[in-house]
Design a protein around this motif. Structure first.
Motif, PDB file in Angstrom:
ATOM      1  N   CYS A  88       0.812  -1.226   0.000  1.00  0.00           N
ATOM      2  CA  CYS A  88       0.000   0.000   0.000  1.00  0.00           C
ATOM      3  C   CYS A  88       0.842   1.271   0.000  1.00  0.00           C
ATOM      4  O   CYS A  88       0.296   2.387   0.091  1.00  0.00           O
ATOM      5  N   HIS A  89       2.172   1.103  -0.080  1.00  0.00           N
ATOM      6  CA  HIS A  89       3.090   2.250  -0.125  1.00  0.00           C
ATOM      7  C   HIS A  89       2.955   3.141   1.103  1.00  0.00           C
ATOM      8  O   HIS A  89       3.042   4.366   1.014  1.00  0.00           O
ATOM      9  N   SER A  90       2.717   2.512   2.249  1.00  0.00           N
ATOM     10  CA  SER A  90       2.576   3.273   3.492  1.00  0.00           C
ATOM     11  C   SER A  90       2.814   2.343   4.674  1.00  0.00           C
ATOM     12  O   SER A  90       2.475   1.155   4.616  1.00  0.00           O
ATOM     13  N   SER A  91       3.373   2.892   5.733  1.00  0.00           N
ATOM     14  CA  SER A  91       3.551   2.094   6.951  1.00  0.00           C
ATOM     15  C   SER A  91       2.337   2.227   7.876  1.00  0.00           C
ATOM     16  O   SER A  91       2.220   1.520   8.869  1.00  0.00           O
ATOM     17  N   ASN A  92       1.416   3.102   7.510  1.00  0.00           N
ATOM     18  CA  ASN A  92       0.247   3.370   8.348  1.00  0.00           C
ATOM     19  C   ASN A  92      -0.956   2.538   7.898  1.00  0.00           C
ATOM     20  O   ASN A  92      -2.026   3.065   7.616  1.00  0.00           O
ATOM     21  N   HIS A  93      -0.772   1.237   7.830  1.00  0.00           N
ATOM     22  CA  HIS A  93      -1.838   0.361   7.323  1.00  0.00           C
ATOM     23  C   HIS A  93      -2.611  -0.341   8.426  1.00  0.00           C
ATOM     24  O   HIS A  93      -3.630  -0.992   8.159  1.00  0.00           O
ATOM     25  N   GLN A  94      -2.122  -0.248   9.680  1.00  0.00           N
ATOM     26  CA  GLN A  94      -2.792  -0.847  10.845  1.00  0.00           C
ATOM     27  C   GLN A  94      -2.962  -2.358  10.717  1.00  0.00           C
ATOM     28  O   GLN A  94      -3.792  -2.960  11.394  1.00  0.00           O
ATOM     29  N   GLY A  95      -2.185  -2.958   9.832  1.00  0.00           N
ATOM     30  CA  GLY A  95      -2.231  -4.410   9.696  1.00  0.00           C
ATOM     31  C   GLY A  95      -3.237  -4.936   8.694  1.00  0.00           C
ATOM     32  O   GLY A  95      -3.414  -6.149   8.562  1.00  0.00           O
ATOM     33  N   PHE A  96      -3.888  -4.049   7.935  1.00  0.00           N
ATOM     34  CA  PHE A  96      -4.911  -4.475   6.977  1.00  0.00           C
ATOM     35  C   PHE A  96      -4.735  -3.750   5.632  1.00  0.00           C
ATOM     36  O   PHE A  96      -4.656  -2.525   5.593  1.00  0.00           O
ATOM     37  N   VAL A  97      -4.701  -4.509   4.568  1.00  0.00           N
ATOM     38  CA  VAL A  97      -4.650  -3.948   3.213  1.00  0.00           C
ATOM     39  C   VAL A  97      -5.622  -4.740   2.347  1.00  0.00           C
ATOM     40  O   VAL A  97      -5.597  -5.979   2.340  1.00  0.00           O
ATOM     41  N   ALA A  98      -6.480  -4.034   1.625  1.00  0.00           N
ATOM     42  CA  ALA A  98      -7.460  -4.691   0.749  1.00  0.00           C
ATOM     43  C   ALA A  98      -7.264  -4.225  -0.686  1.00  0.00           C
ATOM     44  O   ALA A  98      -6.981  -3.048  -0.937  1.00  0.00           O
ATOM     45  N   VAL A  99      -7.407  -5.149  -1.606  1.00  0.00           N
ATOM     46  CA  VAL A  99      -7.409  -4.823  -3.033  1.00  0.00           C
ATOM     47  C   VAL A  99      -8.865  -4.788  -3.475  1.00  0.00           C
ATOM     48  O   VAL A  99      -9.563  -5.806  -3.417  1.00  0.00           O
TER      49      VAL A  99
END
Length: 254
Positions: A69-80
């Motif tokens: 997600c090009h960020s460290s601020n994802h809180q542990g969740f990334v969705a496509v």
């Protein structure tokens, strides 16, 4: 001299959404195609929601999620998520045909994707039916906008038009009243009758609303400011306009 290698998108044609709330909203909306979760989040209740919606989770290390997600601020969740294609003006007018008191928000020169995301979130919360933007020269729906919208991009259509002046003329031909903002206006924004078909124009922070758009609007109004600053962030101004329009409409129904 070496050129920077262009960073490839792992899922071209999709919108990457990160952060727990934004991902949860996208799962609820049914737009998630792939879900990636930090190993540290294995017991999170969000995974129960994903399972109920038929979304299978894959697990990645924190740094791999950040790469995605090009960020460290994802809180542990990334969705496509599925990309939401913009609509034409004709398409949204067709959707709203027969609806009582439709409300459209026209964006004139909004270039910051964070502002676009905030406006999408306010539009969903306050009942606006769509955001209208120019095809060029304005912020598109990016990953940053999608994240800030906290899932609202799944629900609020974005309409793109070649130019705003022609769009306004078409809206007026279809019975819409156009309200534009100007700091020098004599009328306050809460003195307008917002009932019926309405479109509110929000200008950019740097340049405000363009001359032709202003000339083709029915009402020119201002937000009265009593502090030391003489302007508001575009997303804040848009939220205030949507809120007062909703308030006025609700009052007229009582």
């Amino acid at each position: 001299m070496h050129k920077k290698k262009k960073r490839e998108r792992p899922f071209p044609g999709n919108i990457i959404v990160s952060g727990r709330n934004a991902v949860a909203a996208s799962i609820e909306a049914g737009s998630v195609e792939h879900l990636f979760v930090s190993y540290k989040r294995k017991g999170d209740r969000l995974l129960e929601l994903a399972a109920l919606k038929g979304v299978e989770a894959g697990y990645l290390e924190e740094d791999k999620l950040g790469d995605l997600c090009h960020s460290s601020n994802h809180q542990g969740f990334v969705a496509v998520c599925r990309y939401v294609a913009p609509l034409s003006l004709e398409a949204i007018l067709g959707r709203l045909k027969g609806k009582k008191d439709p409300l459209l928000i026209i964006l004139d020169g909004i270039e910051d994707p964070v502002n676009l995301g905030s406006l999408l979130r306010s539009a969903d919360a306050l009942g606006a039916d769509a955001l209208i933007t120019k095809e060029r020269g304005q912020a598109p729906l990016t990953e940053a906008a999608a994240k800030v919208s906290t899932g609202a991009f799944n629900y609020v259509p974005i309409v793109t038009v070649p130019n705003l002046t022609g769009c306004i003329r078409t809206l007026k031909e279809n019975g819409y009243w156009i309200v534009a903002t100007d700091a020098k206006a004599k009328t306050d924004y809460d003195e307008v009758d917002y009932s019926g078909k309405m479109a509110i124009v929000i200008g950019s922070e740097g340049f405000g609303i363009s001359r032709l758009v202003k000339e083709n609007s029915d009402f020119i109004v201002k937000i009265p400011l009593v502090g030391h600053v003489n302007s508001l962030n575009a997303a804040v101004a848009g939220a205030l306009f949507m809120a007062v329009a909703t308030l006025k409409r609700n009052e007229s129904k009582r």
